[in-house]
Write a protein that holds these residues in place. Structure first.
Motif, PDB file in Angstrom:
ATOM      1  N   GLN A   1       0.774  -4.477   2.628  1.00  0.00           N
ATOM      2  CA  GLN A   1       1.503  -4.639   3.881  1.00  0.00           C
ATOM      3  C   GLN A   1       2.978  -5.249   3.405  1.00  0.00           C
ATOM      4  OE1 GLN A   1      -0.439  -5.709   7.505  1.00  0.00           O
ATOM      5  NE2 GLN A   1      -1.783  -3.738   7.305  1.00  0.00           N
ATOM      6  N   LEU A   2       3.383  -4.866   2.296  1.00  0.00           N
ATOM      7  CA  LEU A   2       4.771  -5.148   2.118  1.00  0.00           C
ATOM      8  C   LEU A   2       5.758  -3.991   2.171  1.00  0.00           C
ATOM      9  CD1 LEU A   2       6.569  -7.615   0.557  1.00  0.00           C
ATOM     10  CD2 LEU A   2       6.255  -6.098  -1.397  1.00  0.00           C
ATOM     11  N   PRO A   3       6.773  -4.177   3.079  1.00  0.00           N
ATOM     12  CA  PRO A   3       7.935  -3.058   3.225  1.00  0.00           C
ATOM     13  C   PRO A   3       8.471  -2.569   1.869  1.00  0.00           C
ATOM     14  CG  PRO A   3       7.975  -4.740   4.737  1.00  0.00           C
ATOM     15  CD  PRO A   3       7.435  -5.494   3.672  1.00  0.00           C
ATOM     16  N   PHE A   4       8.456  -1.159   1.632  1.00  0.00           N
ATOM     17  CA  PHE A   4       9.037  -0.833   0.531  1.00  0.00           C
ATOM     18  C   PHE A   4       9.797   0.342   0.813  1.00  0.00           C
ATOM     19  CE2 PHE A   4       6.636   3.117   0.039  1.00  0.00           C
ATOM     20  CZ  PHE A   4       5.496   2.961   0.653  1.00  0.00           C
ATOM     21  N   LEU A   5      10.957   0.523   0.056  1.00  0.00           N
ATOM     22  CA  LEU A   5      11.381   1.983  -0.133  1.00  0.00           C
ATOM     23  C   LEU A   5      11.467   2.802  -1.339  1.00  0.00           C
ATOM     24  CD1 LEU A   5      14.438   1.897  -1.496  1.00  0.00           C
ATOM     25  CD2 LEU A   5      15.272   1.057   0.510  1.00  0.00           C
ATOM     26  N   VAL A   6      11.573   4.258  -1.390  1.00  0.00           N
ATOM     27  CA  VAL A   6      11.388   4.839  -2.640  1.00  0.00           C
ATOM     28  C   VAL A   6      12.701   5.161  -2.984  1.00  0.00           C
ATOM     29  CG1 VAL A   6      10.674   6.996  -3.675  1.00  0.00           C
ATOM     30  CG2 VAL A   6       9.081   5.685  -2.057  1.00  0.00           C
ATOM     31  N   ALA A   7      13.227   4.820  -4.190  1.00  0.00           N
ATOM     32  CA  ALA A   7      14.542   5.263  -4.803  1.00  0.00           C
ATOM     33  C   ALA A   7      14.463   6.194  -5.775  1.00  0.00           C
ATOM     34  CB  ALA A   7      15.113   3.820  -5.209  1.00  0.00           C
ATOM     35  N   MET A   8      15.054   7.489  -5.830  1.00  0.00           N
ATOM     36  CA  MET A   8      15.049   8.380  -6.578  1.00  0.00           C
ATOM     37  C   MET A   8      16.233   8.095  -7.706  1.00  0.00           C
ATOM     38  SD  MET A   8      15.165  11.447  -3.819  1.00  0.00           S
ATOM     39  CE  MET A   8      15.450  12.752  -5.102  1.00  0.00           C
TER      40      MET A   8
ATOM     41  N   ASP B   1       0.502   2.698  -3.371  1.00  0.00           N
ATOM     42  CA  ASP B   1      -0.674   2.519  -2.617  1.00  0.00           C
ATOM     43  C   ASP B   1      -0.985   0.886  -2.570  1.00  0.00           C
ATOM     44  OD1 ASP B   1      -1.874   5.052  -2.931  1.00  0.00           O
ATOM     45  OD2 ASP B   1      -2.818   5.014  -4.522  1.00  0.00           O
ATOM     46  N   TYR B   2      -0.485   0.465  -3.706  1.00  0.00           N
ATOM     47  CA  TYR B   2      -0.441  -1.044  -3.737  1.00  0.00           C
ATOM     48  C   TYR B   2       0.280  -1.719  -2.581  1.00  0.00           C
ATOM     49  CZ  TYR B   2      -0.039  -6.071  -5.078  1.00  0.00           C
ATOM     50  OH  TYR B   2       0.068  -7.466  -5.026  1.00  0.00           O
ATOM     51  N   PHE B   3       1.523  -1.157  -2.439  1.00  0.00           N
ATOM     52  CA  PHE B   3       2.359  -1.850  -1.542  1.00  0.00           C
ATOM     53  C   PHE B   3       1.884  -1.651  -0.002  1.00  0.00           C
ATOM     54  CE2 PHE B   3       5.541  -1.942  -4.865  1.00  0.00           C
ATOM     55  CZ  PHE B   3       5.405  -3.212  -5.130  1.00  0.00           C
TER      56      PHE B   3
END
Ligand SMILES: Nc1nc2c(ncn2[C@@H]2O[C@H](COP(=O)(O)OP(=O)(O)OP(=O)(O)O)[C@@H](O)[C@H]2O)c(=O)[nH]1
Ligand SMILES: [Mg+2]
Lengths: 119, 178
Positions: B112-119, B106-108
């Protein structure tokens, strides 16, 4: 950090409005703002306060504001005030990457990418 | 670096950092509503918030810092400071405890900061697929979901490469914002 053309070596301050009161640093120092010490004549070191001397020693290699805070074990806010004062006195230089509307510019991103690939 | 409690953030940073991860602390003063006499301020609480970080020299004049808050993310003010000038964010997740990373996502998105999700695979085991994680987190299709191993330098390195590649694509496609 150097400029895009690789020649610029001037401090790149982020100007910060002075809101009055000594506690407000003149520059907004980000956690990742880089700090390097300026070479002093050896007798000038005797004029430094103990924290200033530690910061001068630490920043013979370029370090971020966060590193200085962590290594000196002082809160971030305290480190910011110390470093901003030292920048005012010309003891340290501050370096910021080129930002484009608050974001790292494309050239910087490309350099980070090739740097990571080379690791 | 963001993610739930104990998901492996410090391990991730330590796997590539050239220094042992360090911690910097900021003091937050929260003056609660009410008459606040400067001397005695019973309603004023101070909270110390820590930020872990590592450092990676990529070139003579190029240093990459990896920052992450330990533990729960109740205090975002340090992130507000970091988002400006940041390349992007890695949200590290344990797929068994996905809800832990909702606040970070939610925060990113908001910032509007690009993020990726790393499992982060525990013992190399991934109990859920990328698609299951994407669906559970209601991620838009352009947000990458990758597998990583916080203990492995190579896995962490390639996660960071994926992030920077993604940020470059986002910039090319959408300009300033994403
Ligand atoms: N088996 C296994 N253990 C891991 C892995 N990643 C982290 N750990 C361990 O899990 C514990 C927590 O990891 P940390 O890296 O401290 O997690 P963190 O997210 O920084 O935790 P907080 O800062 O407390 O929120 C440590 O004991 C790690 O050694 C992993 O991929 N596999
Ligand atoms: Mg940690």
């Amino acid at each position: 950090m150097r400029d895009r053309d690789g020649t610029e070596d001037e401090p790149l301050f982020r100007p910060y409005a002075v809101t009055g009161g000594r506690a407000e640093p003149r520059y907004h120092l980000a956690m990742e703002t880089l700090v390097s010490s300026v070479a002093l004549k050896s007798n000038d070191y005797s004029l430094l306060g103990p924290e200033q001397e530690s910061i001068m020693m630490l920043c013979r290699t370029v370090r971020s504001v966060a590193e200085i805070s962590a290594l000196l074990r002082v809160p971030l806010g305290v480190a910011r005030v110390l470093i901003a004062d030292m920048a005012d006195e010309g003891l340290v230089r501050l370096h910021m990457p080129q930002l484009n509307q608050g974001q790292p510019d494309l050239n910087l991103l490309e350099r980070v990418l090739s740097g990571l690939r080379r690791l | 670096m963001a993610g739930g409690f104990g998901v492996g953030k410090t391990t991730f940073v330590g796997a590539v950092s050239e220094i042992l991860p360090l911690t910097t602390e900021a003091v937050m003063t929260d003056a609660s509503a009410g008459i606040d006499d400067l001397g005695l301020t019973p309603n004023k609480t101070t909270t110390t918030v820590a930020m872990d970080f590592g450092r990676l020299s990529l070139d003579q004049d190029l240093i990459l810092y990896l920052f992450g808050t330990p533990g729960q993310h109740r205090f975002w003010f340090m992130w507000d400071d970091l988002v400006r000038g940041a390349i992007g964010a890695v949200v590290l997740v344990d797929s068994r405890r996905l809800a832990d990373c909702f606040p970070a996502i939610d925060y990113f998105e908001e910032a509007q900061l690009p993020f990726l999700v790393a499992m982060n695979g525990w013992e190399g085991q991934f109990l859920h697929s990328e698609d299951e994680v994407r669906e559970a987190l209601s991620l838009p299709p352009h947000v990458p979901v990758v597998r990583t191993d916080a203990r492995s330098r190579d896995a962490v390195k390639s996660t960071l490469i994926s992030l920077v590649e993604y940020v470059l694509t986002v910039r090319a496609a959408y300009g300033r914002t994403y």
